[in-house]
Design a protein around this motif. Structure first.
Motif, mmCIF file in Angstrom:
data_model
loop_
_atom_site.group_PDB
_atom_site.id
_atom_site.type_symbol
_atom_site.label_atom_id
_atom_site.label_comp_id
_atom_site.label_asym_id
_atom_site.label_seq_id
_atom_site.Cartn_x
_atom_site.Cartn_y
_atom_site.Cartn_z
ATOM 1 N N ASP A 494 0.828 -1.210 0.000
ATOM 2 C CA ASP A 494 0.000 0.000 0.000
ATOM 3 C C ASP A 494 0.859 1.256 0.000
ATOM 4 O O ASP A 494 0.460 2.301 -0.534
ATOM 5 C CB ASP A 494 -0.926 0.005 1.223
ATOM 6 C CG ASP A 494 -2.079 -0.984 1.060
ATOM 7 O OD1 ASP A 494 -2.262 -1.497 -0.071
ATOM 8 O OD2 ASP A 494 -2.788 -1.240 2.049
ATOM 9 N N ASP A 495 2.074 1.180 0.629
ATOM 10 C CA ASP A 495 2.979 2.335 0.619
ATOM 11 C C ASP A 495 3.460 2.614 -0.795
ATOM 12 O O ASP A 495 3.538 3.781 -1.231
ATOM 13 C CB ASP A 495 4.190 2.064 1.525
ATOM 14 C CG ASP A 495 3.791 1.929 2.980
ATOM 15 O OD1 ASP A 495 2.750 2.510 3.361
ATOM 16 O OD2 ASP A 495 4.511 1.252 3.735
ATOM 17 N N LYS A 520 -7.489 11.142 6.781
ATOM 18 C CA LYS A 520 -6.542 11.125 7.900
ATOM 19 C C LYS A 520 -5.619 9.915 7.799
ATOM 20 O O LYS A 520 -4.417 9.998 8.083
ATOM 21 C CB LYS A 520 -7.319 11.099 9.210
ATOM 22 C CG LYS A 520 -6.436 11.162 10.438
ATOM 23 C CD LYS A 520 -7.278 11.199 11.716
ATOM 24 C CE LYS A 520 -6.366 11.267 12.939
ATOM 25 N NZ LYS A 520 -7.153 11.277 14.194
ATOM 26 N N GLY A 521 -6.190 8.787 7.386
ATOM 27 C CA GLY A 521 -5.369 7.584 7.219
ATOM 28 C C GLY A 521 -4.307 7.771 6.156
ATOM 29 O O GLY A 521 -3.176 7.282 6.276
ATOM 30 N N ILE A 522 -4.698 8.505 5.064
ATOM 31 C CA ILE A 522 -3.729 8.768 3.986
ATOM 32 C C ILE A 522 -2.626 9.674 4.490
ATOM 33 O O ILE A 522 -1.431 9.461 4.212
ATOM 34 C CB ILE A 522 -4.431 9.397 2.766
ATOM 35 C CG1 ILE A 522 -5.479 8.439 2.201
ATOM 36 C CG2 ILE A 522 -3.411 9.771 1.693
ATOM 37 C CD1 ILE A 522 -4.913 7.092 1.792
ATOM 38 N N ARG A 528 4.421 8.322 7.572
ATOM 39 C CA ARG A 528 5.310 7.184 7.895
ATOM 40 C C ARG A 528 6.332 6.959 6.771
ATOM 41 O O ARG A 528 7.501 6.684 7.015
ATOM 42 C CB ARG A 528 4.481 5.929 8.125
ATOM 43 C CG ARG A 528 3.742 5.908 9.449
ATOM 44 C CD ARG A 528 3.238 4.509 9.778
ATOM 45 N NE ARG A 528 2.287 4.016 8.802
ATOM 46 C CZ ARG A 528 0.982 4.260 8.824
ATOM 47 N NH1 ARG A 528 0.465 5.008 9.790
ATOM 48 N NH2 ARG A 528 0.188 3.762 7.889
ATOM 49 N N ILE A 529 5.837 7.102 5.534
ATOM 50 C CA ILE A 529 6.767 6.935 4.399
ATOM 51 C C ILE A 529 7.818 8.047 4.422
ATOM 52 O O ILE A 529 9.005 7.818 4.180
ATOM 53 C CB ILE A 529 6.004 6.947 3.068
ATOM 54 C CG1 ILE A 529 5.011 5.780 3.028
ATOM 55 C CG2 ILE A 529 6.973 6.843 1.893
ATOM 56 C CD1 ILE A 529 4.103 5.810 1.813
ATOM 57 N N LYS A 530 7.382 9.270 4.760
ATOM 58 C CA LYS A 530 8.318 10.405 4.825
ATOM 59 C C LYS A 530 9.433 10.131 5.841
ATOM 60 O O LYS A 530 10.617 10.338 5.555
ATOM 61 C CB LYS A 530 7.548 11.672 5.208
ATOM 62 C CG LYS A 530 8.457 12.894 5.419
ATOM 63 C CD LYS A 530 7.740 14.004 6.151
ATOM 64 C CE LYS A 530 7.505 13.631 7.612
ATOM 65 N NZ LYS A 530 6.905 14.716 8.406
ATOM 66 N N LYS A 531 9.054 9.660 7.033
ATOM 67 C CA LYS A 531 10.062 9.373 8.067
ATOM 68 C C LYS A 531 11.041 8.307 7.608
ATOM 69 O O LYS A 531 12.239 8.378 7.876
ATOM 70 C CB LYS A 531 9.370 8.941 9.359
ATOM 71 C CG LYS A 531 8.608 10.062 10.034
ATOM 72 C CD LYS A 531 7.906 9.556 11.296
ATOM 73 C CE LYS A 531 7.128 10.687 11.969
ATOM 74 N NZ LYS A 531 6.400 10.197 13.171
ATOM 75 N N ARG A 532 10.494 7.318 6.915
ATOM 76 C CA ARG A 532 11.367 6.236 6.420
ATOM 77 C C ARG A 532 12.366 6.772 5.385
ATOM 78 O O ARG A 532 13.541 6.404 5.392
ATOM 79 C CB ARG A 532 10.493 5.147 5.789
ATOM 80 C CG ARG A 532 11.262 3.987 5.206
ATOM 81 C CD ARG A 532 11.891 3.122 6.296
ATOM 82 N NE ARG A 532 12.559 1.973 5.717
ATOM 83 C CZ ARG A 532 13.803 1.988 5.263
ATOM 84 N NH1 ARG A 532 14.524 3.101 5.342
ATOM 85 N NH2 ARG A 532 14.338 0.903 4.752
ATOM 86 N N ILE A 533 11.907 7.690 4.534
ATOM 87 C CA ILE A 533 12.786 8.266 3.513
ATOM 88 C C ILE A 533 13.853 9.143 4.160
ATOM 89 O O ILE A 533 15.046 9.037 3.855
ATOM 90 C CB ILE A 533 11.969 9.077 2.489
ATOM 91 C CG1 ILE A 533 11.048 8.149 1.693
ATOM 92 C CG2 ILE A 533 12.886 9.847 1.539
ATOM 93 C CD1 ILE A 533 10.070 8.893 0.799
ATOM 94 N N LEU A 534 13.431 10.006 5.097
ATOM 95 C CA LEU A 534 14.366 10.952 5.719
ATOM 96 C C LEU A 534 15.415 10.258 6.579
ATOM 97 O O LEU A 534 16.500 10.785 6.792
ATOM 98 C CB LEU A 534 13.600 11.980 6.552
ATOM 99 C CG LEU A 534 12.718 12.950 5.759
ATOM 100 C CD1 LEU A 534 11.960 13.865 6.699
ATOM 101 C CD2 LEU A 534 13.558 13.775 4.780
ATOM 102 N N SER A 535 15.091 9.087 7.101
ATOM 103 C CA SER A 535 16.064 8.353 7.951
ATOM 104 C C SER A 535 17.038 7.522 7.131
ATOM 105 O O SER A 535 17.929 6.884 7.681
ATOM 106 C CB SER A 535 15.314 7.446 8.927
ATOM 107 O OG SER A 535 14.619 6.428 8.219
#
Length: 576
Positions: A494-495, A520-522, A528-535
């Motif tokens: 889904d991501d 809100k779910g979107i 969550r995807i943003k945090k994964r990319i930035l890390s």
């Protein structure tokens, strides 16, 4: 005149070559015969000696043949344990090979010359010969003969009571035999090293080496070496005054021939030293005073046994022995002077060679600099022309790359416009066609709405449609979707779908409809995807964030809109 001299030289060379050719051919046959016997010396010394004895030495009538014959004969005698104490045979080889480029046979001739002098107790001459053999072995990387020479040097230092030097060369011998995997030679060299450590008063090192060797010989079942290992281990424990350990070792080491050894006497001394006088006396009473190995030990034994007469006799012998030891120490110092002289001479030879090499290198460098200077002057102007040609070629390549880029970009843009126009106007065209063909406008509108719902559902669930959308993004956006999946292989499906819809330009309302979830779910999934990319540590962070947040990221400090973060754009031609 020059032409005449050259012709005369060629004629003389031809005459000499014709004269010596038969002799060379004859020498070659005889030399091969001797070389085969020399090789046989390593595997079957007895057969080698029989062969060399069966040959008439008169047939070897050239200096080279005589030298090789004398060397092979000396080696065969030594390998068959026939004591060599006359240098009449080996001197022929030694004199010949002294000025010969054949360093291998020169090394061996020095070694056997050393052996003859060692057997004759001429330690100074033997030491010099072995040192020369050792240096040659080191020079030609022949670890076997280097190890053999080191073993003999250690033996000479043992005889002359130079224990530290004995240890040094015994260690070299072990390293050499270990490099070439000569197990038998390695075993005996390790035994020699353990004795050397004992002589140098390093009992712990002695015990360590002998214990390692004992483990080896138990596997090979070399009982003779096993007895020797235990003897030296027990003797080392005596040196450490660990008499109980010495008793344990000696008691487990009964020689099968029941010969009198120093270790039997050391065993008696150990029992006396731990207070078991009866046991010690029982062992020592089997031996006569002259059987005692060391006069000081015999004095200790007889003194503890209360036999004062024999104790005094031992002290008298010890006193007399001091004179012998004094003479040995004088000889030892002379040997050390000789050893240092050899090393100094070797160092000076290296300095001479180094000086000669330095001069040669200096002359070569000066000549090379002059040549290079002339070449540089010639090449300088040529290089300028080559540089201009290269610059022009690079400019042409750059222009060609940019032109290709513009052509590719134009093709993609044209395809994108065509695709966009087609997709937009097909929907409108179909809607109009539906209204035209229907008598009921209300029904036609419902049909059009259903068509749009079906399209939304296809985008949501139809794998064929989704795959086509992926191909569309990859084609028009430089493989963007596949790169994202490759950079983040552990995300949920889904991501990846959310990233795909965002890249296609759908907003959160449309995407929430595709996923059949709340807006809100979107937002939460996008965050969550943003945090994964930035890390992550990937290079495409800005590109992916721009897809998910085309208006920039929120600034958490003031809840405002963040500045544009190098958002993804089509590559500009300047990068090419």
């Amino acid at each position: 005149m020059l032409t005449f001299n050259r012709k005369l030289l060629l004629t003389l060379t031809s005459i000499i070559a014709i004269t010596i050719m038969p002799a060379c051919k004859h020498d070659s046959k005889e030399i091969n015969e001797l070389l085969k016997i020399e090789k046989l010396n390593e595997s079957d010394p007895k057969a080698a000696l029989e062969l060399i004895d069966s040959i008439q030495p008169e047939k070897y009538n050239t200096p080279k043949l005589k030298a090789l014959y004398s060397l092979v004969k000396s080696q065969a005698l030594d390998k068959n344990l026939i004591l060599l104490n006359s240098d009449s045979i080996i001197s022929v080889a030694r004199q010949y090979y002294e000025d010969s480029p054949d360093k291998y046979h020169r090394m061996k001739s020095e070694y056997y010359y050393g052996m003859i002098n060692l057997n004759s107790e001429k330690l100074d001459t033997a030491l010099l010969a072995f040192l020369k053999a050792y240096d040659l072995g080191e020079e030609i990387k022949d670890y076997f003969w280097q190890g053999m020479a080191a073993s003999r040097i250690a033996e000479i230092f043992n005889i002359s009571a130079n224990a530290q030097e004995e240890v040094e060369f015994a260690k070299i011998a072990v390293n050499c035999f270990n490099k070439i995997g000569k197990e038998d030679y390695l075993d005996y060299s390790m035994l020699d090293l353990s004795y050397a450590y004992h002589n140098a008063n390093y009992p712990d090192s002695c015990i360590m080496i002998a214990t390692d060797l004992l483990k080896r010989v138990k596997k090979t079942r070399n009982t003779s070496l096993e007895y020797d290992c235990k003897d030296i281990i027990g003797t080392a424990y005596i040196s450490k005054k660990d008499y109980f350990k010495a008793i344990e070792i000696f008691e487990s080491n009964h020689h099968p021939d029941s010969t009198i050894t120093e270790c039997n006497i050391f065993l008696g001394l150990a029992y006396i030293s731990v207070g078991n006088i009866t046991k010690g006396k029982e062992i020592l009473m089997k031996y006569k005073a002259e059987d005692m190995p060391l006069h000081y030990i015999s004095y200790q034994i007889y003194y503890k046994l209360g036999d004062k007469d024999k104790a005094i006799t031992a002290l008298e012998k010890l006193y007399n022995k001091c004179d012998e030891n004094f003479n040995k120490r004088i000889s030892s110092h002379l040997l050390m002077v000789l050893f240092k002289y050899h090393n100094t001479e070797k160092y000076l030879d290296k300095l001479k060679i180094s000086e000669y090499k330095t001069k040669t290198v200096l002359i070569s460098i000066i000549s090379l600099v002059l040549i290079l200077l002339l070449v540089f002057i010639f090449l300088y102007h040529r290089q300028k022309q080559i540089t201009k040609i290269i610059e022009m070629s690079q400019s042409a390549n750059s222009l060609n790359n940019r032109l290709n880029y513009f052509i590719n970009s134009q093709n993609k843009l044209s395809n994108s416009i065509h695709s966009l126009l087609s997709s937009q106007f097909i929907l409108i065209n179909n809607a109009c066609q539906t209204i035209f063909e229907s008598d009921n406008e209300q029904k036609a509108r419902k049909h059009i709405a259903q068509t749009m719902i079906n399209l939304i559902d296809a985008i949501s669930d139809d794998e064929n449609m989704i795959n086509e959308l992926k191909k569309l993004i990859n084609y028009h956006c430089d493989n963007l979707y596949d790169d994202f999946r490759s950079d983040f292989p552990d995300l949920k499906e889904d991501d990846y779908r959310l990233f795909l819809y965002s890249a296609l330009g759908f907003d959160n309302v449309a995407i929430s409809r595709f996923f059949n979830t709340s807006i809100k779910g979107i937002y939460g999934r996008r965050d969550r995807i943003k945090k994964r990319i930035l890390s992550s540590q990937i290079i495409n962070i800005d590109k992916y964030i721009a897809i998910l947040y085309p208006n920039g990221l929120k600034n958490k400090n003031n809840n405002g809109i963040g500045t544009n973060q190098n958002l993804y754009r089509l590559s500009s031609p300047e990068k090419y």
